[in-house]
Write a protein that holds these residues in place. Structure first.
Motif, PDB file in Angstrom:
ATOM      1  N   ASN A  64     -12.165  11.474  15.752  1.00 57.56           N
ATOM      2  CA  ASN A  64     -11.380  12.177  14.742  1.00 57.56           C
ATOM      3  C   ASN A  64     -12.227  13.199  13.985  1.00 57.56           C
ATOM      4  OD1 ASN A  64      -8.999  12.424  12.861  1.00 57.56           O
ATOM      5  ND2 ASN A  64     -10.547  11.708  11.403  1.00 57.56           N
ATOM      6  N   LYS A  65     -11.672  14.410  13.812  1.00 59.07           N
ATOM      7  CA  LYS A  65     -12.403  15.486  13.151  1.00 59.07           C
ATOM      8  C   LYS A  65     -11.792  15.893  11.803  1.00 59.07           C
ATOM      9  CE  LYS A  65     -15.216  15.953  16.645  1.00 59.07           C
ATOM     10  NZ  LYS A  65     -16.637  15.514  16.545  1.00 59.07           N
ATOM     11  N   ILE A  66     -10.624  15.351  11.448  1.00 59.68           N
ATOM     12  CA  ILE A  66      -9.976  15.774  10.207  1.00 59.68           C
ATOM     13  C   ILE A  66     -10.278  14.778   9.086  1.00 59.68           C
ATOM     14  CG2 ILE A  66      -8.143  16.939  11.496  1.00 59.68           C
ATOM     15  CD1 ILE A  66      -6.271  14.651  10.717  1.00 59.68           C
ATOM     16  N   PRO A  67     -10.238  15.224   7.839  1.00 61.62           N
ATOM     17  CA  PRO A  67     -10.520  14.317   6.718  1.00 61.62           C
ATOM     18  C   PRO A  67      -9.520  13.163   6.673  1.00 61.62           C
ATOM     19  CG  PRO A  67     -10.479  16.606   5.988  1.00 61.62           C
ATOM     20  CD  PRO A  67      -9.935  16.588   7.380  1.00 61.62           C
ATOM     21  N   CYS A  68     -10.020  12.008   6.312  1.00 57.67           N
ATOM     22  CA  CYS A  68      -9.165  10.834   6.119  1.00 57.67           C
ATOM     23  C   CYS A  68      -9.588  10.165   4.821  1.00 57.67           C
ATOM     24  CB  CYS A  68      -9.297   9.858   7.284  1.00 57.67           C
ATOM     25  SG  CYS A  68      -8.326   8.344   7.071  1.00 57.67           S
ATOM     26  N   PHE A  69      -8.646  10.049   3.893  1.00 57.79           N
ATOM     27  CA  PHE A  69      -8.913   9.444   2.593  1.00 57.79           C
ATOM     28  C   PHE A  69      -8.126   8.144   2.473  1.00 57.79           C
ATOM     29  CE2 PHE A  69      -9.186  14.080   2.044  1.00 57.79           C
ATOM     30  CZ  PHE A  69     -10.527  14.189   1.698  1.00 57.79           C
ATOM     31  N   VAL A  70      -8.797   7.094   2.027  1.00 58.60           N
ATOM     32  CA  VAL A  70      -8.169   5.780   1.917  1.00 58.60           C
ATOM     33  C   VAL A  70      -8.258   5.281   0.482  1.00 58.60           C
ATOM     34  CG1 VAL A  70      -8.584   5.161   4.317  1.00 58.60           C
ATOM     35  CG2 VAL A  70     -10.310   4.597   2.604  1.00 58.60           C
ATOM     36  N   SER A  71      -7.207   4.610   0.040  1.00 55.43           N
ATOM     37  CA  SER A  71      -7.198   3.956  -1.266  1.00 55.43           C
ATOM     38  C   SER A  71      -7.426   2.470  -1.030  1.00 55.43           C
ATOM     39  CB  SER A  71      -5.858   4.189  -1.968  1.00 55.43           C
ATOM     40  OG  SER A  71      -5.838   3.541  -3.233  1.00 55.43           O
ATOM     41  N   LEU A  72      -8.502   1.952  -1.596  1.00 57.34           N
ATOM     42  CA  LEU A  72      -8.884   0.559  -1.357  1.00 57.34           C
ATOM     43  C   LEU A  72      -8.188  -0.395  -2.312  1.00 57.34           C
ATOM     44  CD1 LEU A  72     -12.739   0.855  -0.752  1.00 57.34           C
ATOM     45  CD2 LEU A  72     -10.846   1.178   0.861  1.00 57.34           C
ATOM     46  N   GLU A  73      -7.842  -1.552  -1.795  1.00 60.88           N
ATOM     47  CA  GLU A  73      -7.265  -2.619  -2.600  1.00 60.88           C
ATOM     48  C   GLU A  73      -8.339  -3.667  -2.835  1.00 60.88           C
ATOM     49  OE1 GLU A  73      -3.912  -4.105  -0.439  1.00 60.88           O
ATOM     50  OE2 GLU A  73      -2.703  -2.297  -0.724  1.00 60.88           O
ATOM     51  N   GLU A  74      -8.803  -3.770  -4.059  1.00 60.40           N
ATOM     52  CA  GLU A  74      -9.824  -4.753  -4.413  1.00 60.40           C
ATOM     53  C   GLU A  74      -9.420  -5.471  -5.688  1.00 60.40           C
ATOM     54  OE1 GLU A  74     -12.552  -5.739  -2.957  1.00 60.40           O
ATOM     55  OE2 GLU A  74     -12.703  -4.272  -1.318  1.00 60.40           O
TER      56      GLU A  74
ATOM     57  N   GLY B 190       0.798  -1.214   0.000  1.00 56.20           N
ATOM     58  CA  GLY B 190       0.000   0.000   0.000  1.00 56.20           C
ATOM     59  C   GLY B 190       0.834   1.269   0.000  1.00 56.20           C
ATOM     60  N   ILE B 191       2.134   1.141   0.222  1.00 55.13           N
ATOM     61  CA  ILE B 191       2.969   2.348   0.221  1.00 55.13           C
ATOM     62  C   ILE B 191       3.153   2.914  -1.186  1.00 55.13           C
ATOM     63  CG2 ILE B 191       4.209   1.610   2.288  1.00 55.13           C
ATOM     64  CD1 ILE B 191       6.636   1.060   0.420  1.00 55.13           C
ATOM     65  N   PHE B 192       2.974   2.100  -2.226  1.00 52.79           N
ATOM     66  CA  PHE B 192       3.351   2.525  -3.581  1.00 52.79           C
ATOM     67  C   PHE B 192       2.549   3.735  -4.076  1.00 52.79           C
ATOM     68  CE2 PHE B 192       4.333  -2.240  -3.943  1.00 52.79           C
ATOM     69  CZ  PHE B 192       5.551  -2.077  -3.298  1.00 52.79           C
ATOM     70  N   PRO B 193       1.208   3.703  -4.046  1.00 50.01           N
ATOM     71  CA  PRO B 193       0.473   4.900  -4.488  1.00 50.01           C
ATOM     72  C   PRO B 193       0.663   6.090  -3.559  1.00 50.01           C
ATOM     73  CG  PRO B 193      -1.038   3.264  -3.598  1.00 50.01           C
ATOM     74  CD  PRO B 193       0.293   2.591  -3.712  1.00 50.01           C
ATOM     75  N   LEU B 194       1.009   5.828  -2.303  1.00 52.26           N
ATOM     76  CA  LEU B 194       1.251   6.919  -1.364  1.00 52.26           C
ATOM     77  C   LEU B 194       2.546   7.649  -1.707  1.00 52.26           C
ATOM     78  CD1 LEU B 194       0.210   5.128   1.946  1.00 52.26           C
ATOM     79  CD2 LEU B 194      -1.157   6.706   0.560  1.00 52.26           C
ATOM     80  N   ILE B 195       3.533   6.907  -2.192  1.00 54.12           N
ATOM     81  CA  ILE B 195       4.790   7.530  -2.624  1.00 54.12           C
ATOM     82  C   ILE B 195       4.519   8.497  -3.772  1.00 54.12           C
ATOM     83  CG2 ILE B 195       6.955   7.062  -3.851  1.00 54.12           C
ATOM     84  CD1 ILE B 195       7.252   4.563  -2.077  1.00 54.12           C
ATOM     85  N   ALA B 196       3.700   8.087  -4.720  1.00 52.60           N
ATOM     86  CA  ALA B 196       3.373   8.968  -5.840  1.00 52.60           C
ATOM     87  C   ALA B 196       2.696  10.242  -5.357  1.00 52.60           C
ATOM     88  CB  ALA B 196       2.459   8.233  -6.831  1.00 52.60           C
ATOM     89  N   THR B 197       1.895  10.134  -4.322  1.00 50.96           N
ATOM     90  CA  THR B 197       1.189  11.291  -3.781  1.00 50.96           C
ATOM     91  C   THR B 197       2.155  12.230  -3.071  1.00 50.96           C
ATOM     92  OG1 THR B 197      -0.750   9.863  -3.502  1.00 50.96           O
ATOM     93  CG2 THR B 197      -0.789  11.996  -2.400  1.00 50.96           C
ATOM     94  N   ILE B 198       3.091  11.672  -2.314  1.00 54.90           N
ATOM     95  CA  ILE B 198       4.106  12.493  -1.659  1.00 54.90           C
ATOM     96  C   ILE B 198       4.917  13.258  -2.691  1.00 54.90           C
ATOM     97  CG2 ILE B 198       6.240  12.390  -0.299  1.00 54.90           C
ATOM     98  CD1 ILE B 198       4.972   9.976   1.186  1.00 54.90           C
ATOM     99  N   ARG B 199       5.270  12.585  -3.772  1.00 55.77           N
ATOM    100  CA  ARG B 199       6.052  13.229  -4.828  1.00 55.77           C
ATOM    101  C   ARG B 199       5.267  14.344  -5.524  1.00 55.77           C
ATOM    102  NH1 ARG B 199      10.507  10.392  -7.010  1.00 55.77           N
ATOM    103  NH2 ARG B 199      10.030  11.341  -9.021  1.00 55.77           N
ATOM    104  N   ALA B 200       3.942  14.209  -5.569  1.00 55.63           N
ATOM    105  CA  ALA B 200       3.104  15.153  -6.314  1.00 55.63           C
ATOM    106  C   ALA B 200       2.876  16.468  -5.585  1.00 55.63           C
ATOM    107  CB  ALA B 200       1.757  14.507  -6.630  1.00 55.63           C
ATOM    108  N   TYR B 201       3.129  16.486  -4.268  1.00 56.11           N
ATOM    109  CA  TYR B 201       2.837  17.681  -3.478  1.00 56.11           C
ATOM    110  C   TYR B 201       4.052  18.090  -2.644  1.00 56.11           C
ATOM    111  CZ  TYR B 201      -2.119  16.928  -4.579  1.00 56.11           C
ATOM    112  OH  TYR B 201      -3.320  16.769  -5.227  1.00 56.11           O
ATOM    113  N   PRO B 202       5.089  18.609  -3.286  1.00 51.72           N
ATOM    114  CA  PRO B 202       6.299  18.997  -2.545  1.00 51.72           C
ATOM    115  C   PRO B 202       6.064  20.114  -1.542  1.00 51.72           C
ATOM    116  CG  PRO B 202       6.387  19.814  -4.804  1.00 51.72           C
ATOM    117  CD  PRO B 202       5.221  18.885  -4.730  1.00 51.72           C
TER     118      PRO B 202
END
Length: 251
Positions: free
Chosen positions: A203-213, A111-123
């Motif tokens: 929890n009061k802050i937004p939380c977004f999850v990427s599902l593996e299906e 699950g780290i793989f798409p998260l890495i792309a997101t980190i790279r996209a928002y410096p």
């Protein structure tokens, strides 16, 4: 969405049963962190393409990582540089983090793989990353994860980093970090526990999850990847997701 024929640039083992695959496309395709691709595994007996989250996109090159589990990925692991491969992309909605300044990142295993792309996209965003792996042999891509403002690595057996899991590690730091958003991707049980623990904390802050299906077509037609929505009804992970607000779907 485009159906392209890519050329394998590199296909290498980077951890236990984990490969890093770099493809050169015939043209540059814009792709967001959290979006995925469907690729052929090169075996005519396996008609369905396999979905993989994109880890990195640079010019005409995209890099994705995959875990060897079944016949399709076993065949993919044998493919060499110079071979052609069919790819359908970009698919899914991806993470939209515009407006956020401090984001907690929780990843488990592949699950780290798409998260890495997101980190790279928002410096411009400060990312506080918590990455959990099974053991030391499964740890990979720390050079990419270290692009975060802070990185905490956990393993189930304590053979690398902290002993424990990424969810509990984040929760221990949550008040100190004071993030304004959470993003997560990992095994279904990890996301289920994350949702439970966040609800317990109010929890009061937004939380977004990427599902593996498991997906068939990748474009919402076959309905293989349907998940249940908390409000009733269903959502197609490939078409309506794979990124959802954690409270939008049943986990």
């Amino acid at each position: 969405m485009k159906d392209l024929k890519a050329v394998i640039k590199e296909n290498k083992l980077i951890a236990e049963n984990i490969y890093e695959l770099t493809l050169t496309l015939p043209e540059k395709v814009n792709i967001k962190g959290g979006q995925f691709v469907n690729i052929s595994t090169g075996d005519s007996s396996k008609l369905l393409r396999r979905p993989f989250g994109v880890m990195k996109a640079e010019g005409k090159d995209i890099t994705l990582c995959y875990q060897v589990k079944g016949g399709g990925t076993q065949n993919l692991a044998q493919m060499k540089a110079g071979q052609n491969i069919d790819i359908l992309m970009p698919l899914g909605n991806g993470f939209d983090l515009r407006g956020f300044k401090k984001v907690a990142v929780i990843g488990g295993g592949v699950g780290i793989f798409p998260l890495i792309a997101t980190i790279r996209a928002y410096p411009e965003i400060d990312f506080y990353t918590y990455a959990g792996f099974r053991n030391k042999g499964a740890v990979c891509l720390l050079d990419e994860l270290e692009k975060s403002k802070s990185l905490t690595v956990t393993t189930d057996d304590g053979s690398f980093g902290e002993k424990g899991n990424a969810v509990e590690s984040y929760l221990a730091d949550a008040d100190k970090i004071n993030a304004d958003c959470i993003i997560a991707c990992g095994p279904p049980i990890m996301l289920k526990i994350l949702k439970q623990r966040l609800n317990e904390r109010g929890n009061k802050i937004p939380c977004f999850v990427s599902l593996e299906e498991r997906m068939g077509c990748g474009i919402g037609a076959c309905l293989v990847c349907v998940c249940k929505k908390s409000s009733g009804g269903n959502a197609r992970v490939c078409k309506d997701g794979p990124v959802f607000d954690i409270n939008e779907v049943e986990l």
